[in-house]
Write a protein that holds these residues in place. Structure first.
Motif, PDB file in Angstrom:
ATOM      1  N   ILE A 141     -74.971   2.653   2.241  1.00  0.00           N
ATOM      2  CA  ILE A 141     -73.918   2.923   1.261  1.00  0.00           C
ATOM      3  C   ILE A 141     -74.028   4.302   0.605  1.00  0.00           C
ATOM      4  O   ILE A 141     -73.180   4.688  -0.173  1.00  0.00           O
ATOM      5  N   ALA A 183     -66.074   6.648   2.846  1.00  0.00           N
ATOM      6  CA  ALA A 183     -65.716   5.645   1.827  1.00  0.00           C
ATOM      7  C   ALA A 183     -64.986   4.462   2.471  1.00  0.00           C
ATOM      8  O   ALA A 183     -65.225   3.307   2.122  1.00  0.00           O
ATOM      9  N   ARG A 188     -70.551   4.365  -0.783  1.00  0.00           N
ATOM     10  CA  ARG A 188     -70.183   4.367  -2.200  1.00  0.00           C
ATOM     11  C   ARG A 188     -70.731   5.585  -2.941  1.00  0.00           C
ATOM     12  O   ARG A 188     -70.269   5.921  -4.017  1.00  0.00           O
ATOM     13  N   GLU A 189     -71.753   6.194  -2.373  1.00  0.00           N
ATOM     14  CA  GLU A 189     -72.391   7.331  -3.050  1.00  0.00           C
ATOM     15  C   GLU A 189     -72.477   8.506  -2.070  1.00  0.00           C
ATOM     16  O   GLU A 189     -72.921   8.347  -0.940  1.00  0.00           O
ATOM     17  N   GLY A 224     -63.246   4.111  -3.664  1.00  0.00           N
ATOM     18  CA  GLY A 224     -64.514   3.601  -3.142  1.00  0.00           C
ATOM     19  C   GLY A 224     -65.718   4.439  -3.543  1.00  0.00           C
ATOM     20  O   GLY A 224     -66.842   3.939  -3.560  1.00  0.00           O
ATOM     21  N   VAL A 226     -68.176   5.839  -5.966  1.00  0.00           N
ATOM     22  CA  VAL A 226     -68.546   5.560  -7.356  1.00  0.00           C
ATOM     23  C   VAL A 226     -69.617   6.510  -7.892  1.00  0.00           C
ATOM     24  O   VAL A 226     -69.822   6.609  -9.093  1.00  0.00           O
ATOM     25  N   GLY A 413     -73.787  -2.412  -2.443  1.00  0.00           N
ATOM     26  CA  GLY A 413     -72.584  -1.582  -2.507  1.00  0.00           C
ATOM     27  C   GLY A 413     -71.928  -1.596  -3.879  1.00  0.00           C
ATOM     28  O   GLY A 413     -70.957  -0.890  -4.107  1.00  0.00           O
ATOM     29  N   ARG A 414     -72.485  -2.406  -4.798  1.00  0.00           N
ATOM     30  CA  ARG A 414     -71.879  -2.475  -6.130  1.00  0.00           C
ATOM     31  C   ARG A 414     -72.775  -1.829  -7.181  1.00  0.00           C
ATOM     32  O   ARG A 414     -73.985  -1.808  -7.050  1.00  0.00           O
ATOM     33  N   HIS A 446     -64.842  -3.433  -4.173  1.00  0.00           N
ATOM     34  CA  HIS A 446     -64.006  -2.420  -4.814  1.00  0.00           C
ATOM     35  C   HIS A 446     -63.958  -2.546  -6.335  1.00  0.00           C
ATOM     36  O   HIS A 446     -63.386  -1.719  -7.010  1.00  0.00           O
ATOM     37  N   SER A 448     -66.253  -1.907  -8.155  1.00  0.00           N
ATOM     38  CA  SER A 448     -66.981  -0.751  -8.680  1.00  0.00           C
ATOM     39  C   SER A 448     -66.064   0.464  -8.829  1.00  0.00           C
ATOM     40  O   SER A 448     -66.434   1.440  -9.448  1.00  0.00           O
ATOM     41  N   GLU A 449     -64.880   0.369  -8.265  1.00  0.00           N
ATOM     42  CA  GLU A 449     -63.946   1.488  -8.427  1.00  0.00           C
ATOM     43  C   GLU A 449     -63.539   1.699  -9.883  1.00  0.00           C
ATOM     44  O   GLU A 449     -63.086   2.773 -10.248  1.00  0.00           O
TER      45      GLU A 449
END
Ligand code: 5AD
Ligand code: SF4
Length: 454
Positions: A141, A183, A188-189, A224, A226, A413-414, A446, A448-449
């Motif tokens: 991720i 993404a 995510r990063e 996506g 974050v 992923g969160r 998502h 975390s968006e």
């Protein structure tokens, strides 16, 4: 950047029928992607080539051919020498031409060996195939994306301007495309990378030149994504747009790698760093003025030619004053072709060892104090993967500290708040601070968006 380049080499070779193996023993092609920054890194190449020669001979006895390629900055700097010294090597390819790997392998097949260490006129990124969706997912991720390469600063100790070449920024639209593709496939990063990343000045889709701050602003809007990071920065290139990005954009992590190398103006000048210790302090203050929770890491060189005890004391004083969350420190290593390699007044090995130990002790004490301060607080963690301990998931805080919790794999992923309970060496241990939506069920990734952007 070598991690990123190695992945791109895999992407380049995949359409030609190659798959990545878990071990060099199973491979038809072994690529050593090498680093020339210090002598120790460079020397590893030849010892590794010795081992590969044994494996290659053994495979040949079994009627199997192993091709050996040397890539990266040692290839760039010592290509001809590698060819002469190491008959085991079939291909030598520099960091700006690895998109030619398939042709070079074909050429080696035909002519015996192939070498390319030119800086080609074309942009390698235009020729690198994008990674496939399943490959992106398998890589996890968090992803690196090169946005800038090379350096025009010419610090007197450093090989980078010679091995990676002069400073070039990729067009922003290409970077945005890359980040969108990542993404869309679970990343995510993003860590934007470059030898001089905050000197970024790429062409924007609007026809203007974008700075790193402007690029960060646009990347934060991608669905996506974050968390955004960037590395490595030069104190001289800290501009207002970067400071504003830290002020305004939540996805931009409050952890800045800002190498200083030394705290002594005399040494900084001999290093041709183009900044004084006070310039550096001011750069740090500018970041701190917009974000209370910003933390710093740095690189240090001890034992640069002519460094006196007084110069070294100035480095210790700077470290004490800034207070780092982490830092890397190195003994000066003379590199062929750099101006510092011709400087007299070498610092003795014993003095270097002793200074390095003192500096590292100070840095370690700052790092443990920083880590200990997390105990009892609740911090956001981006979860990356299952940990070795069954049932545990590991992620990272804003400051890249590993954090472990007991939780289902669905949290990967969160970004979730974690109450930190203890510290084990460099790892934080804690508990999720909020219950997951329902037992056995989690919010979709998502969610975390909501943490994205300004
Ligand atoms: N000797 C020791 N350390 C070096 N670095 C770069 N060149 C040398 C050298 N010749 C260190 C610097 C740089 C980091 C990537 O490596 O601290 O920031
Ligand atoms: Fe090397 Fe960094 Fe100096 Fe460039 S700015 S020459 S990469 S140390």
């Amino acid at each position: 950047m070598n991690v990123y380049d190695a992945q791109r080499m895999v992407d380049t070779l995949q359409p030609h029928g190659f798959v990545e193996t878990a071990s060099a023993d199973d491979a038809d092609l072994v690529i050593l992607n090498t680093c020339h920054i210090r002598e120790k890194a460079s020397e590893k190449v030849y010892s590794e080539l010795g081992r590969l020669r044994v494996a290659k001979d053994e495979a040949a006895r079994q009627g199997r051919r192993i091709n050996v390629a040397v890539a990266g900055c040692v290839a760039q700097a010592e290509g001809a020498e590698i060819i002469n010294r190491a008959p085991v090597v079939d291909v030598v390819v520099g960091p700006q031409s690895y998109h030619h790997l398939p042709e070079l392998l074909a050429r080696a097949e035909r002519d015996g060996r192939a070498l390319e260490t030119e800086f080609p006129a074309e942009d390698k990124f235009a020729f690198l195939p994008p990674p496939k969706p399943d490959v992106i997912r398998a890589r996890g991720i968090s992803s690196f994306v090169t946005i800038q390469e090379g350096c025009d600063k010419f610090c007197t100790f450093c090989v980078v301007p010679y091995t990676r070449g002069s400073e070039v920024s990729r067009p922003a639209a290409k970077i945005i495309d890359d980040v969108k593709r990542l993404a869309d496939n679970g990343v995510r990063e993003i860590t934007l990378i470059g030898q001089n990343v905050n000197a970024y000045h790429g062409e924007g889709p609007d026809g203007r030149i974008w700075s790193l701050g402007t690029l960060l602003r646009h990347l934060a809007e991608i669905r996506g994504i974050v968390r955004l990071r960037y590395s490595t920065s030069h104190p001289r290139d800290v501009d207002e747009t970067l400071i504003e990005a830290h002020r305004d954009i939540r996805a931009v992590m409050p952890f800045v790698h800002l190498p200083v190398q030394s705290g002594s103006d005399r040494i900084l000048s001999a290093m041709n760093r183009k900044h004084s210790a006070d310039d550096y302090r001011r750069a740090v203050d500018r970041f701190r003025s917009v974000s209370q929770d910003i933390a710093f890491s740095s690189d240090f060189i001890v034992g640069f030619p002519g460094e006196s005890e007084q110069d070294f004391q100035a480095t210790l004083a700077l470290v004490t004053q800034i207070g780092y969350a982490a830092a890397y420190s190195f003994k000066y290593s003379p590199r062929p072709g750099t101006p510092a390699a011709d400087m007299q007044e070498m610092v003795s090995a014993e003095v270097m060892d002793e200074r390095l130990a003192r500096l590292q002790e100070l840095i370690d004490s700052q790092q443990s104090a920083f880590n200990k301060a997390a105990i009892g607080t609740t911090v956001d963690v981006l979860f990356e993967r299952a940990a070795r301990n069954p049932g545990q998931i590991v992620g990272r805080t804003a400051y890249l500290q590993p954090a472990h919790v007991m939780a289902p794999e669905t949290i990967i992923g969160r970004v979730l708040p974690v109450r930190i309970e203890s510290l084990e060496r460099y790892s934080l241990l804690g508990e999720l601070a909020t219950p997951l939506v329902a037992a056995g069920e989690t919010m979709p990734a998502h969610i975390s968006e909501t943490r994205m952007g300004a």
